[in-house]
Enzyme design. Structure first.
Site, PDB file in Angstrom:
ATOM      1  N   LYS A 191       0.886  -1.165   0.000  1.00 46.39           N
ATOM      2  CA  LYS A 191       0.000   0.000   0.000  1.00 46.39           C
ATOM      3  C   LYS A 191       0.922   1.211   0.000  1.00 46.39           C
ATOM      4  O   LYS A 191       1.646   1.458   0.966  1.00 46.39           O
ATOM      5  CB  LYS A 191      -0.879   0.015   1.252  1.00 46.39           C
ATOM      6  CG  LYS A 191      -1.842   1.173   1.254  1.00 46.39           C
ATOM      7  CD  LYS A 191      -1.831   1.901   2.585  1.00 46.39           C
ATOM      8  CE  LYS A 191      -2.549   3.212   2.483  1.00 46.39           C
ATOM      9  NZ  LYS A 191      -1.755   4.280   1.839  1.00 46.39           N
ATOM     10  N   GLY A 244       6.076   5.367   8.841  1.00 41.58           N
ATOM     11  CA  GLY A 244       5.127   6.482   8.886  1.00 41.58           C
ATOM     12  C   GLY A 244       5.071   7.063  10.276  1.00 41.58           C
ATOM     13  O   GLY A 244       6.042   6.979  11.037  1.00 41.58           O
ATOM     14  N   SER A 245       3.908   7.623  10.618  1.00 40.69           N
ATOM     15  CA  SER A 245       3.818   8.368  11.878  1.00 40.69           C
ATOM     16  C   SER A 245       3.795   7.421  13.084  1.00 40.69           C
ATOM     17  O   SER A 245       3.371   6.262  12.988  1.00 40.69           O
ATOM     18  CB  SER A 245       2.559   9.228  11.889  1.00 40.69           C
ATOM     19  OG  SER A 245       1.440   8.414  12.141  1.00 40.69           O
ATOM     20  N   GLY A 249       1.700   3.966  13.642  1.00 43.03           N
ATOM     21  CA  GLY A 249       2.532   2.794  13.950  1.00 43.03           C
ATOM     22  C   GLY A 249       2.071   2.089  15.213  1.00 43.03           C
ATOM     23  O   GLY A 249       2.050   0.859  15.285  1.00 43.03           O
ATOM     24  N   GLU A 266       8.980   1.753  11.481  1.00 42.87           N
ATOM     25  CA  GLU A 266       9.970   2.817  11.326  1.00 42.87           C
ATOM     26  C   GLU A 266       9.206   4.132  11.423  1.00 42.87           C
ATOM     27  O   GLU A 266       8.426   4.452  10.523  1.00 42.87           O
ATOM     28  CB  GLU A 266      10.640   2.648   9.950  1.00 42.87           C
ATOM     29  CG  GLU A 266      11.761   3.596   9.712  1.00 42.87           C
ATOM     30  CD  GLU A 266      12.779   3.510  10.804  1.00 42.87           C
ATOM     31  OE1 GLU A 266      13.064   4.550  11.405  1.00 42.87           O
ATOM     32  OE2 GLU A 266      13.256   2.387  11.083  1.00 42.87           O
ATOM     33  N   GLU A 402       8.016  16.162  16.714  1.00 40.27           N
ATOM     34  CA  GLU A 402       8.430  16.082  15.308  1.00 40.27           C
ATOM     35  C   GLU A 402       7.556  17.021  14.468  1.00 40.27           C
ATOM     36  O   GLU A 402       6.337  16.882  14.449  1.00 40.27           O
ATOM     37  CB  GLU A 402       8.287  14.645  14.799  1.00 40.27           C
ATOM     38  CG  GLU A 402       8.857  14.495  13.397  1.00 40.27           C
ATOM     39  CD  GLU A 402       8.812  13.066  12.882  1.00 40.27           C
ATOM     40  OE1 GLU A 402       7.767  12.409  13.042  1.00 40.27           O
ATOM     41  OE2 GLU A 402       9.822  12.622  12.302  1.00 40.27           O
TER      42      GLU A 402
END
Ligand code: UN1
Length: 514
Positions: A191, A244-245, A249, A266, A402
């Site tokens: 995806k 991703g975020s 996650g 990650e 972040e």
């Protein structure tokens, strides 16, 4: 993400103008079950529609997993060096089409051409390096504890893998997951990031041209909730690899835990460069510019904090701000541009929100930047001025959270230990760096900085594919992509015992007479 959410069902007129793309399932390019599409918009010029892509759902995911299942046994039994031969062919195709893929990536993602070239190059490097594992995939032999008995250990594929990829490295990150998954003998459903579907399609088209058999690689386009969630929750998916975020996650990790799935995550970063008082200041300024504003700061590895020794703080910040003000923001397709747009409206709003927090809540000094650019051509896209906050205290929100945009925070310190504490005292642990001429200080920092990656006299970005990539704490869940370490994600160990004594030997029980 939000860009796709902004996507509307298309009217007949735009259907004829804009190129249409499809999902890739079982070796065929197919429409989504709903027959609906979303638009992919150029973030430098929101009137420019890059293409329309299938709006997919659970039904498409089910078909893709079915295709991956049918191809699994044959691919697993294909000798690894033969799987690798196809991947070497893929690397050569990516090399051949690098310029075209880079241009198309800049158009859909925004970062400057040099960087999209680097992104495609990273996919090429990853493919060459990881395909080499087809002739290694080392296991090991080890003595058995009984006579006339042999023991060894081999890697076996895990099965069908779901790969969920982000927008910021539209070809490199899918390749980090896809190539090791394939060389290890797994089949996959991808995806892709809904803001950058074309680059993943370019990668998958290349896979098909290279001769990867039907069903081994499948691609489903669409939103996280409609495609990502059914993929994570599909009973036949054994492994999810996600970049991703941190919020997404965590949800994925919980869902995978409930289903006993392997999951590799990650996620975010709040990376810092330490600038010591003996550092080459010009070099540190150049590194900080590149680390903070490359990819418009939209890297997990971005240098979003600059932790600077008080003795050189004034000199460093003055030089930095002077350089940042001169950075040329614009359309990434223009060769003169140094900083492109950010990915979409929602990202722009989030970044501008943090700039406001930095000024109002944190009361940091806004040394330069701070605004959306709206004059002339800038009005067409999502452009934000490169922004520097100075006099930032380590616990301020702009120093902790972040931002994922062209914003960096300069934090003063007095001793190396204090600097190390500042760098370590965030919830993430991806990348760190130190500028110093002193070998003792650099080795001490390498030892004490609790991150997955650490640089000396270089910014926090620029990881190479043959070293493991990943972070500590909130950045990940203990896995590493890239290098040969990635093989530990995409294989499971199988221990093999061969008893050729011709009789029953009982481990842990039989005595061996010496
Ligand atoms: C990311 O931001 O998720 O080290 C990946 C780097 C790149 C990869 C970044 N090679 O900055």
């Amino acid at each position: 993400m939000a860009k796709a959410k902004e996507a509307k069902k298309l009217n007949k007129k735009s259907e004829t103008r804009v190129q249409t793309f499809y999902n890739y399932i079982g070796g065929e390019w197919v429409k989504s079950a709903s027959g609906e599409y979303f638009e992919n918009i150029n973030p430098a010029d929101t009137k420019d529609v890059v293409g329309r892509f299938p709006l997919s759902s659970e039904e498409d995911v089910n078909r893709a997993v079915e295709a991956a299942k049918s191809a699994a046994t044959r691919w697993r039994r294909t000798p690894a060096p033969k799987r690798a031969e196809i991947l070497f062919r893929l690397a050569r195709i990516l090399e051949r089409d690098k310029d075209k893929f880079s241009r198309e990536m800049t158009r859909e993602m925004g970062k400057v051409l040099k960087e999209t070239g680097g992104d495609v190059q990273e996919a090429i490097d990853c493919t060459y390096f990881t395909a080499g594992e087809g002739r290694r995939l080392h296991g090991f032999t080890t003595p058995a504890e009984m006579p006339n008995k042999f023991a060894m250990c081999v890697r076996q594929p895990v099965g069908i893998c779901g790969l969920i990829t982000p927008f910021n490295f539209p070809m490199a990150i899918p390749s980090w997951k896809l190539i090791p998954a394939l060389v290890c003998g797994n089949t996959v459903v991808i995806k892709s990031g809904e803001d950058v579907p074309l680059s993943t399609i370019n990668l998958i088209k290349s896979c098909s041209e290279a001769g990867i058999p039907a069903g081994v690689v499948n691609l489903v386009n669409g939103h996280g909730a409609d495609v990502g969630a059914p993929l994570v929750n599909h009973k036949d998916i054994r492994l999810i690899s996600f970049t991703g975020s941190t919020d997404t996650g965590r949800i994925i990790a919980e869902q995978c835990a409930n289903q006993n799935k392997i999951v590799s995550l990650e996620m975010g970063g709040k990376n810092a460069i330490i600038v010591m008082d003996d550092a080459d200041i010009d070099n540190a300024v150049e590194g900080s510019l590149w680390g903070a504003f490359g990819t418009s700061g939209q890297r997990c590895t971005a240098s979003s904090r600059l932790v600077v020794h008080k003795k050189v703080y004034k000199k460093f910040t003055e030089k930095l701000v002077e350089r940042v003000k001169r950075l040329k923001v614009g359309n990434g397709l223009d060769e003169k541009t140094e900083v492109g747009p950010v990915i979409n409206q929602a990202a722009m709003e989030k970044i501008l929100g943090y700039i406001e927090i930095g000024q109002k809540e944190d009361k940091a000094t806004l040394a330069c930047g701070g605004n959306r650019l709206t004059k002339g051509d800038y009005a067409k896209g999502y452009f934000i001025e490169p922004t520097v906050f100075t006099d930032v205290a380590p616990d301020m929100r702009v120093g902790q959270e972040e931002i994922f945009g062209p914003v960096t925070s300069v934090i003063p310190f007095s001793t190396l230990d204090e600097a190390i504490d500042i760098v370590n005292n965030v919830k993430y642990g991806l990348s760190s760096a130190i500028y110093t001429q002193d070998v003792n200080q650099s080795f001490y920092a390498m030892q004490e900085l609790y991150t997955g990656i650490c640089y000396v006299n270089s910014a926090t970005i620029g990881a190479e594919v043959h070293l493991p990539f990943g972070g500590t704490k909130g950045t990940g869940n203990g896995h590493r992509e890239a290098g040969t370490q990635v093989l530990d994600i995409f294989t499971e160990w199988k221990s093999l015992y061969i008893d050729y004594s011709g009789k029953l030997q009982k481990a842990q029980i039989d005595e061996f007479e010496i």
